[in-house]
Design a protein around this motif. Sequence first.
Motif, PDB file in Angstrom:
ATOM      1  N   LEU A  43      55.892  -0.867  19.938  1.00 42.00           N
ATOM      2  CA  LEU A  43      55.460   0.529  19.862  1.00 42.00           C
ATOM      3  C   LEU A  43      55.943   1.186  18.579  1.00 42.00           C
ATOM      4  O   LEU A  43      55.215   1.952  17.938  1.00 42.00           O
ATOM      5  CB  LEU A  43      55.982   1.302  21.083  1.00 42.00           C
ATOM      6  N   VAL A  44      57.182   0.903  18.207  1.00 45.95           N
ATOM      7  CA  VAL A  44      57.730   1.473  16.971  1.00 45.95           C
ATOM      8  C   VAL A  44      56.903   1.033  15.772  1.00 45.95           C
ATOM      9  O   VAL A  44      56.588   1.834  14.878  1.00 45.95           O
ATOM     10  CB  VAL A  44      59.208   1.072  16.805  1.00 45.95           C
ATOM     11  N   LYS A  45      56.531  -0.261  15.728  1.00 43.00           N
ATOM     12  CA  LYS A  45      55.740  -0.769  14.602  1.00 43.00           C
ATOM     13  C   LYS A  45      54.369  -0.095  14.537  1.00 43.00           C
ATOM     14  O   LYS A  45      53.893   0.281  13.464  1.00 43.00           O
ATOM     15  CB  LYS A  45      55.578  -2.277  14.730  1.00 43.00           C
ATOM     16  N   GLN A  46      53.732   0.063  15.697  1.00 46.08           N
ATOM     17  CA  GLN A  46      52.394   0.666  15.712  1.00 46.08           C
ATOM     18  C   GLN A  46      52.441   2.141  15.332  1.00 46.08           C
ATOM     19  O   GLN A  46      51.572   2.640  14.603  1.00 46.08           O
ATOM     20  CB  GLN A  46      51.763   0.500  17.108  1.00 46.08           C
ATOM     21  N   VAL A  47      53.447   2.840  15.818  1.00 48.75           N
ATOM     22  CA  VAL A  47      53.586   4.259  15.451  1.00 48.75           C
ATOM     23  C   VAL A  47      53.864   4.386  13.957  1.00 48.75           C
ATOM     24  O   VAL A  47      53.316   5.266  13.278  1.00 48.75           O
ATOM     25  CB  VAL A  47      54.707   4.923  16.280  1.00 48.75           C
ATOM     26  N   ALA A  48      54.729   3.518  13.423  1.00 44.76           N
ATOM     27  CA  ALA A  48      55.015   3.560  11.985  1.00 44.76           C
ATOM     28  C   ALA A  48      53.761   3.262  11.171  1.00 44.76           C
ATOM     29  O   ALA A  48      53.517   3.878  10.129  1.00 44.76           O
ATOM     30  CB  ALA A  48      56.121   2.568  11.647  1.00 44.76           C
TER      31      ALA A  48
END
Length: 409
Positions: free
Chosen positions: A237-242
Motif C-alpha cells: 500500500l505504501v508503494k502504491q500511494v507513493a
Amino acid sequence: MLTNLKRLSVLELILALRAISIVTQLGLVLFVNLALGYELPWVPLFTIITIEVVFNGLCFWFYKLRATKGAKHIVIQLLADVVFLGCLLYFSGGATNAFVSLLLIPIAIAAVSLSYLRMLLVAVAAVGTYSLLLWAMPMHVMHGNMEGHFIGMWINFLFSALVVSVVVGQLAQMITQREATIARYREEQLKQERIMALGVASAQVTHDLATPLATINLLVEELQESDEHQPEVIEDLVKQVARCSENLHAFRQTTEQIKTNQKQRVSSEKLFKQIKHHCQLNYPQCKFQFLSECAETVIEADGALIPAIVNIIDNAVEANKHTDKNQINVSTSIVDETWRLAIKDFGKGFLAEQTSQLGAYPQASEQGLGISVLLSNASLERINGKLELANHSDGAQVNISIPIVEGAV
C-alpha cells in the motif's frame, strides 16, 4: 431567390442562368421583330433556341440523375453556351450585334470555377467565335472606317477577355485560399477548445484526487503503527500511494511547463531509456523488442512528450490483446534531420478513416484511436513534432518525428 442561388453548385447555376437567358432571348427576338420592326430570320433563331431548350432540359435531368458535378462537365456547359451564343449572333448581325460582349460571361464563369488550362480553353473558344463572326461579315459592311472600327472592337474584346481571365481568376484563387485558411483556423480553434476542455477536466480530476490520496496516506501511516495487519500488505500500500503521489506531482510539473511554455533539451538516448523503463515496468506481460538505430542526438521538448508517447504505447498494448502475437517493436532512427520513434504492434491495424481523421476530434473505436491520440498529436505539434499512422503487413505502426536541435552536443 438570391438565397436559393447561393445554395446551387456551379453546374446548377449555369443551367439556371441558361434557362433565364433562353427566356430573355425569346423576349428580345420578339421585341426586335415586332416592336422595332427589324427583319430577323425567325426560323434559324427559333431553331437554335429550341435546341438550347432541349439541351438544357436534358442536361438538367442527366446531372440530377447522375449527380455529376465535375470540372469537365462545367467546361462542356460553357463551351455549349459559347456555341449557342455564337450561332444566335451569326443570324442577328454577327460581330455588329451589341450583345457580342456576352461572350465574356463564359470566360468569367470559367475563371472563377475552373483551373487555368480549362479556363484558357473556354477563353480561346470565345475569342475564336468572335473572330469567326468578324471574318464572316459581308464585304459591303466592311467599308471605309468601319473596318478599322470592327477590328478595334475585336482587339478590345481580346483585351477584355485577357483582363477577365487574369484578374477574375486571381481574385477567385485568393478568395478560395482565404476561405481555406479561415476553415483551417476554425478547425484548429475548435480542436484547441476541445483540448482545453479536456485539460481543464484532467486538472479538476487531479485536484479532486489529491485530497482522498492524502487521506489514504494518513490511514496507511496509522496501519503501519498497528501490529494487527500483515506488514507485506502495508508495504504494498505504501508503494502504491507513493507512486500515485509521484504521478500527481509529475502531472503538476508538466502542467506548469505547458502553461509557461518551458522547453528543455533532452538526449534521445535518455528519452529512449525512459520509454524502455516505462514499458518494462507497466507491461510485464507484453513482449517488447527495443532497437536504437541512431547515434545519440538532442531534441527539444516539454513535459508532455513522455505522456504523449506513453499514450501511443498504451494503444499498441491494447491492440495486441486481441491477437496471439503479443509483441511490440519500438525502434529509433534519424530521418531527414529528425529523430523518429517507430512503435509497431501486431493488432488489427488502422482503418482508412482513422488515419484521415488524425488531428480532428475522434470517434470511439475498437482499436483505441480516441482521445489519447488526439492529445498526443496536439502535444507533438506544440514542439514541432509529427505523428503518422500507418499499417504494415501484420498490424499497425505509429511514427513519431521530432526535429533535432541544430548545433547541440
